[in-house]
Design a protein around this motif. Structure first.
Motif, PDB file in Angstrom:
ATOM      1  N   GLU A  50       0.857  -1.224  -0.065  1.00  0.00           N
ATOM      2  CA  GLU A  50      -0.116   0.091   0.100  1.00  0.00           C
ATOM      3  C   GLU A  50       0.978   1.392  -0.107  1.00  0.00           C
ATOM      4  OE1 GLU A  50      -3.921  -1.797   2.343  1.00  0.00           O
ATOM      5  OE2 GLU A  50      -2.461  -0.828   3.582  1.00  0.00           O
ATOM      6  N   ILE A  51       1.911   1.418   0.639  1.00  0.00           N
ATOM      7  CA  ILE A  51       2.737   2.505   0.880  1.00  0.00           C
ATOM      8  C   ILE A  51       3.652   2.712  -0.441  1.00  0.00           C
ATOM      9  CG2 ILE A  51       4.767   3.550   2.032  1.00  0.00           C
ATOM     10  CD1 ILE A  51       3.848   2.163   4.690  1.00  0.00           C
ATOM     11  N   GLU A  52       3.823   1.490  -0.969  1.00  0.00           N
ATOM     12  CA  GLU A  52       4.770   1.543  -2.161  1.00  0.00           C
ATOM     13  C   GLU A  52       4.029   1.997  -3.371  1.00  0.00           C
ATOM     14  OE1 GLU A  52       7.903  -1.835  -3.999  1.00  0.00           O
ATOM     15  OE2 GLU A  52       5.775  -2.377  -4.057  1.00  0.00           O
ATOM     16  N   SER A  53       2.827   1.749  -3.398  1.00  0.00           N
ATOM     17  CA  SER A  53       1.760   2.251  -4.321  1.00  0.00           C
ATOM     18  C   SER A  53       1.565   3.556  -4.302  1.00  0.00           C
ATOM     19  CB  SER A  53       0.265   1.520  -4.335  1.00  0.00           C
ATOM     20  OG  SER A  53       0.629  -0.024  -4.473  1.00  0.00           O
ATOM     21  N   TYR A  54       1.433   4.088  -3.001  1.00  0.00           N
ATOM     22  CA  TYR A  54       1.121   5.572  -2.902  1.00  0.00           C
ATOM     23  C   TYR A  54       2.500   6.387  -3.391  1.00  0.00           C
ATOM     24  CZ  TYR A  54       1.322   9.906   0.142  1.00  0.00           C
ATOM     25  OH  TYR A  54       1.395  10.976   0.583  1.00  0.00           O
ATOM     26  N   LEU A  55       3.623   5.871  -2.997  1.00  0.00           N
ATOM     27  CA  LEU A  55       5.050   6.651  -3.435  1.00  0.00           C
ATOM     28  C   LEU A  55       4.963   6.752  -5.128  1.00  0.00           C
ATOM     29  CD1 LEU A  55       7.495   5.166  -0.878  1.00  0.00           C
ATOM     30  CD2 LEU A  55       6.096   7.128  -0.599  1.00  0.00           C
ATOM     31  N   LYS A  56       4.667   5.496  -5.488  1.00  0.00           N
ATOM     32  CA  LYS A  56       4.796   5.270  -6.980  1.00  0.00           C
ATOM     33  C   LYS A  56       3.700   6.145  -7.610  1.00  0.00           C
ATOM     34  CE  LYS A  56       6.739   0.539  -7.598  1.00  0.00           C
ATOM     35  NZ  LYS A  56       6.582  -0.598  -7.926  1.00  0.00           N
ATOM     36  N   ASN A  57       2.322   6.228  -7.205  1.00  0.00           N
ATOM     37  CA  ASN A  57       1.334   6.999  -7.715  1.00  0.00           C
ATOM     38  C   ASN A  57       1.541   8.520  -7.650  1.00  0.00           C
ATOM     39  OD1 ASN A  57      -0.134   4.622  -8.359  1.00  0.00           O
ATOM     40  ND2 ASN A  57      -1.311   4.485  -6.600  1.00  0.00           N
ATOM     41  N   ASN A  58       2.374   8.812  -6.505  1.00  0.00           N
ATOM     42  CA  ASN A  58       2.572  10.285  -6.501  1.00  0.00           C
ATOM     43  C   ASN A  58       3.971  10.587  -6.910  1.00  0.00           C
ATOM     44  OD1 ASN A  58       0.326  11.521  -4.644  1.00  0.00           O
ATOM     45  ND2 ASN A  58       0.749   9.662  -3.793  1.00  0.00           N
TER      46      ASN A  58
END
Length: 271
Positions: A50-58
């Motif tokens: 979830e955190i990894e996706s947040y970093l990639k999406n932003n």
């Protein structure tokens, strides 16, 4: 070059971590001037993904997600310290958040006074359930103090501060403590601190008060007693080192004992 390294330890993070991370992303300080280490400890999934996706999406290239199987905020913070490339360290708990101009203001003050001291912000404490303000500190903005004894209360927490890496040096959090590790870390730093400055603008470290947080959970009296004894033992060892202010160490020791008494009384009220 990153001037500030922000270290965010997290364990089984809930909804609140997104407000924490958003507040760091939204800082007025140029993103090229700070890096962020998110240290996930303990259970890995689904939190890591979830955190990894947040970093990639932003598209957050200045954010770094690190996982460690070993639980504990002290170990997580130490990992961040060992990886940090910035000249200054800022600790942020995953359920708290920063005002938008927090990093920029704290950096401005420490650059003004030099990297042999620390900069402290005011805290705004709010209730998780209602979102309403509970209380806030009232440090005098723009003040500077060279006598750490007068500012001993700021040593109870590692957050809400900008700490030069030069002041931290090779000092690390003691992993055997689950409570009181912040204060012990800060007291160990005291020998390297030549001044304590308060931010010159009204910026807040916003602290969420959660009943289920590690610091507020009910603890058994035997644990409280043994933890306090070990903390006092650690403080007493500093008394025999010439580089520490003996009166300051004794004052912090008394504060630890006072904290133990408060915990005992709180447990009694819960019965």
């Amino acid at each position: 070059m990153q001037e500030i390294s922000v270290i965010v330890p997290t364990y089984k993070p809930d909804y609140y971590i997104w407000k924490c991370l958003n507040s760091i992303v939204s800082q007025s300080l140029d993103k090229g001037n700070y890096e962020v280490f998110i240290i996930l400890n303990g259970d890995k999934e689904p939190f890591f993904t979830e955190i990894e996706s947040y970093l990639k999406n932003n598209n957050l290239n200045n954010f770094h997600l690190i996982y460690t199987q070993e639980k504990g905020v002290s170990n997580a913070r130490n990992i961040g310290l060992d990886r940090a490339k910035g000249d200054y360290i800022c600790f942020v708990d995953d359920d708290d958040f920063l005002d938008k101009n927090y990093l920029e203001e704290m950096l401005r003050v420490v650059l003004k006074y030099g990297n042999d001291g620390i900069v402290v912000s005011n805290f705004l404490n709010f209730d998780e359930k209602t979102g309403l303000e509970k209380n806030r500190t009232n440090y005098i903005l723009g003040s500077k103090e060279k006598k750490i004894l007068k500012m001993r209360k700021v040593f109870s927490n590692a957050c809400g501060k900008l700490l030069p890496l030069r002041v931290i040096a090779d000092i690390r959090f003691n992993k055997k403590f689950k409570n009181g590790e912040d204060s012990l870390f800060m007291v160990e730093l005291s020998k390297n601190i030549k001044y304590i400055a308060i931010s010159e603008k009204e910026v807040y470290y916003n602290r969420r008060l959660r009943e289920d947080s590690a610091s507020r959970k009910k603890k058994k009296n035997l644990y409280i007693l043994s933890n306090t004894f070990l903390l006092i033992l650690s403080y007493s060892k500093l008394l025999f080192k010439k580089s520490y202010n003996k009166i300051f160490i004794l004052a912090r020791t008394i504060a630890v004992m006072k904290g133990m008494t408060i915990q005992f009384l709180n447990n009694k009220r819960r019965i």
